[in-house]
Scaffold this motif. Structure first.
Motif, PDB file in Angstrom:
ATOM      1  N   LEU A   1      34.189  -0.625  19.913  1.00 49.57           N
ATOM      2  CA  LEU A   1      33.437  -1.468  18.994  1.00 49.57           C
ATOM      3  C   LEU A   1      34.067  -2.854  19.002  1.00 49.57           C
ATOM      4  N   SER A   2      33.325  -3.813  19.485  1.00 54.25           N
ATOM      5  CA  SER A   2      33.868  -5.152  19.693  1.00 54.25           C
ATOM      6  C   SER A   2      34.339  -5.804  18.402  1.00 54.25           C
ATOM      7  N   HIS A   3      33.720  -5.457  17.278  1.00 60.96           N
ATOM      8  CA  HIS A   3      34.049  -6.111  16.012  1.00 60.96           C
ATOM      9  C   HIS A   3      34.884  -5.226  15.088  1.00 60.96           C
ATOM     10  N   ALA A   4      35.531  -4.214  15.653  1.00 60.31           N
ATOM     11  CA  ALA A   4      36.396  -3.362  14.847  1.00 60.31           C
ATOM     12  C   ALA A   4      37.711  -4.089  14.589  1.00 60.31           C
ATOM     13  N   ALA A   5      37.839  -4.658  13.402  1.00 58.51           N
ATOM     14  CA  ALA A   5      39.055  -5.367  13.021  1.00 58.51           C
ATOM     15  C   ALA A   5      40.083  -4.352  12.534  1.00 58.51           C
ATOM     16  N   LYS A   6      41.140  -4.847  11.906  1.00 56.78           N
ATOM     17  CA  LYS A   6      42.175  -3.936  11.431  1.00 56.78           C
ATOM     18  C   LYS A   6      41.605  -2.905  10.482  1.00 56.78           C
ATOM     19  N   THR A   7      40.788  -3.339   9.521  1.00 55.77           N
ATOM     20  CA  THR A   7      40.171  -2.428   8.558  1.00 55.77           C
ATOM     21  C   THR A   7      38.754  -2.079   9.008  1.00 55.77           C
ATOM     22  N   VAL A   8      38.444  -0.789   9.043  1.00 57.58           N
ATOM     23  CA  VAL A   8      37.100  -0.341   9.400  1.00 57.58           C
ATOM     24  C   VAL A   8      36.566   0.569   8.305  1.00 57.58           C
ATOM     25  N   SER A   9      35.241   0.652   8.237  1.00 57.91           N
ATOM     26  CA  SER A   9      34.566   1.557   7.310  1.00 57.91           C
ATOM     27  C   SER A   9      33.969   2.705   8.106  1.00 57.91           C
ATOM     28  N   PHE A  10      34.118   3.920   7.599  1.00 62.35           N
ATOM     29  CA  PHE A  10      33.625   5.099   8.322  1.00 62.35           C
ATOM     30  C   PHE A  10      33.263   6.181   7.320  1.00 62.35           C
ATOM     31  N   GLY A  11      32.345   7.069   7.748  1.00 63.23           N
ATOM     32  CA  GLY A  11      31.939   8.143   6.856  1.00 63.23           C
ATOM     33  C   GLY A  11      30.737   8.898   7.365  1.00 63.23           C
ATOM     34  N   ILE A  12      29.733   9.071   6.508  1.00 65.50           N
ATOM     35  CA  ILE A  12      28.583   9.910   6.817  1.00 65.50           C
ATOM     36  C   ILE A  12      27.276   9.151   6.582  1.00 65.50           C
ATOM     37  N   TYR A  13      26.214   9.673   7.176  1.00 63.94           N
ATOM     38  CA  TYR A  13      24.890   9.081   6.968  1.00 63.94           C
ATOM     39  C   TYR A  13      23.831  10.156   7.159  1.00 63.94           C
ATOM     40  N   ALA A  14      22.634   9.898   6.673  1.00 65.51           N
ATOM     41  CA  ALA A  14      21.475  10.768   6.899  1.00 65.51           C
ATOM     42  C   ALA A  14      20.223   9.930   6.756  1.00 65.51           C
ATOM     43  N   CYS A  15      19.222  10.198   7.605  1.00 64.64           N
ATOM     44  CA  CYS A  15      18.000   9.396   7.534  1.00 64.64           C
ATOM     45  C   CYS A  15      16.822  10.115   8.177  1.00 64.64           C
ATOM     46  N   SER A  16      15.646   9.620   7.862  1.00 63.42           N
ATOM     47  CA  SER A  16      14.387  10.150   8.399  1.00 63.42           C
ATOM     48  C   SER A  16      13.535   8.979   8.861  1.00 63.42           C
ATOM     49  N   PRO A  17      13.586   8.630  10.150  1.00 60.57           N
ATOM     50  CA  PRO A  17      12.870   7.453  10.636  1.00 60.57           C
ATOM     51  C   PRO A  17      11.347   7.520  10.484  1.00 60.57           C
ATOM     52  N   GLU A  18      10.776   8.722  10.514  1.00 57.81           N
ATOM     53  CA  GLU A  18       9.331   8.824  10.367  1.00 57.81           C
ATOM     54  C   GLU A  18       8.982   9.244   8.933  1.00 57.81           C
ATOM     55  N   ASP A  19       7.750   9.674   8.712  1.00 55.92           N
ATOM     56  CA  ASP A  19       7.294  10.013   7.361  1.00 55.92           C
ATOM     57  C   ASP A  19       7.767  11.420   7.007  1.00 55.92           C
ATOM     58  N   SER A  20       9.077  11.514   6.667  1.00 51.01           N
ATOM     59  CA  SER A  20       9.694  12.811   6.472  1.00 51.01           C
ATOM     60  C   SER A  20      10.790  12.713   5.424  1.00 51.01           C
ATOM     61  N   SER A  21      11.276  13.867   4.985  1.00 46.56           N
ATOM     62  CA  SER A  21      12.414  13.939   4.082  1.00 46.56           C
ATOM     63  C   SER A  21      13.045  15.316   4.250  1.00 46.56           C
ATOM     64  N   PHE A  22      14.378  15.377   4.275  1.00 44.45           N
ATOM     65  CA  PHE A  22      15.050  16.669   4.382  1.00 44.45           C
ATOM     66  C   PHE A  22      16.376  16.616   3.629  1.00 44.45           C
ATOM     67  N   TRP A  23      16.991  17.787   3.474  1.00 47.04           N
ATOM     68  CA  TRP A  23      18.223  17.949   2.708  1.00 47.04           C
ATOM     69  C   TRP A  23      19.391  18.040   3.668  1.00 47.04           C
ATOM     70  N   ALA A  24      20.346  17.124   3.551  1.00 44.85           N
ATOM     71  CA  ALA A  24      21.541  17.116   4.394  1.00 44.85           C
ATOM     72  C   ALA A  24      22.760  17.390   3.516  1.00 44.85           C
ATOM     73  N   VAL A  25      23.639  18.277   3.994  1.00 43.68           N
ATOM     74  CA  VAL A  25      24.826  18.670   3.240  1.00 43.68           C
ATOM     75  C   VAL A  25      26.062  18.439   4.103  1.00 43.68           C
ATOM     76  N   PHE A  26      27.098  17.857   3.500  1.00 43.98           N
ATOM     77  CA  PHE A  26      28.347  17.552   4.197  1.00 43.98           C
ATOM     78  C   PHE A  26      29.500  18.238   3.476  1.00 43.98           C
ATOM     79  N   THR A  27      30.291  19.024   4.214  1.00 45.73           N
ATOM     80  CA  THR A  27      31.433  19.739   3.638  1.00 45.73           C
ATOM     81  C   THR A  27      32.607  19.685   4.609  1.00 45.73           C
ATOM     82  N   GLY A  28      33.746  20.199   4.161  1.00 43.58           N
ATOM     83  CA  GLY A  28      34.920  20.296   5.028  1.00 43.58           C
ATOM     84  C   GLY A  28      35.472  18.964   5.474  1.00 43.58           C
ATOM     85  N   MET A  29      35.252  17.907   4.697  1.00 50.39           N
ATOM     86  CA  MET A  29      35.659  16.563   5.109  1.00 50.39           C
ATOM     87  C   MET A  29      37.173  16.413   5.067  1.00 50.39           C
TER      88      MET A  29
END
Length: 204
Positions: free
Chosen positions: A158-186
């Motif tokens: 990542l060309s713009h990854a400086a000393k401090t970076v942000s990281f984690g999780i995401y979920a999305c539905s690009p089309e006309d949709s919706s669903f349930w996303a669960v994240f564990t064991g982090m």
């Protein structure tokens, strides 16, 4: 360095309408027409997916999480992310295609252009572990069916990854949709991506 996920350290980029954030579990119900993609091939610029992240200035670390999902429509997805800004980020996920096929893949976006590497997996898969490892501005993405046996998906910069970076999780539905996303064991740990022990680096 071996740290459990701390809800108080998390910050939303575009908080979804429906979500639960607890010390041992995060749930997101995606909203329709949310996505992350920049320009390449499709020529659109989508920067609307919710991303939940923490910051670290550690130059060497690994972050792992288990995702559970039940995609309903093409491109439904959830996974890990390093989101720096709208034109510089990476993500890895299982992306729903249809009842038979899903795409296990990673997208890397540098300077406003995305690329996507993927492989087909069964449409019956409903959970996947992901692990993100950082070595300065370089990153390794791995996946696992059980959280024990890991497989490399992508090594990238990542060309713009400086000393401090942000990281984690995401979920999305690009089309006309919706669903349930669960994240564990982090889990946030020392870097599990070992230093290269072959050809020495070139002088720059």
């Amino acid at each position: 360095m071996n740290t459990a996920w701390k809800p108080e350290a998390l910050r939303w980029t575009r908080k979804p309408e429906s979500c639960v954030v607890a010390p041992d579990r995060i749930e997101i119900i995606t909203q329709p027409h949310t996505d992350l993609w920049q320009r390449t091939y499709y020529r659109f610029r989508n920067d609307s997916a919710p991303v939940l992240q923490m910051e670290s200035d550690e130059q060497y670390f690994s972050f792992a999480v288990r995702t559970e999902f039940a995609g309903k429509r093409r491109f439904d997805q959830c996974g890990i992310a390093v989101y720096l800004d709208s034109e510089n980020w990476l993500k890895a996920s299982v992306e729903y295609e249809d009842a038979l096929v899903q795409r296990l893949g990673a997208v890397v976006t540098n300077g406003g252009y995305s690329d996507w590497s993927s492989t087909d997996i069964s449409g019956s898969v409903t959970s996947m572990w992901f692990r993100l490892s950082r070595r300065e501005a370089d990153f390794c993405i791995e996946n696992s069916a059980d959280g024990t046996d890991w497989h490399q998906m992508r090594i990238c910069h990542l060309s713009h990854a400086a000393k401090t970076v942000s990281f984690g999780i995401y979920a999305c539905s690009p089309e006309d949709s919706s669903f349930w996303a669960v994240f564990t064991g982090m889990e946030l740990t020392r870097c599990k991506w070992p230093a290269h022990n072959g050809q020495p680096p070139d002088r720059e």
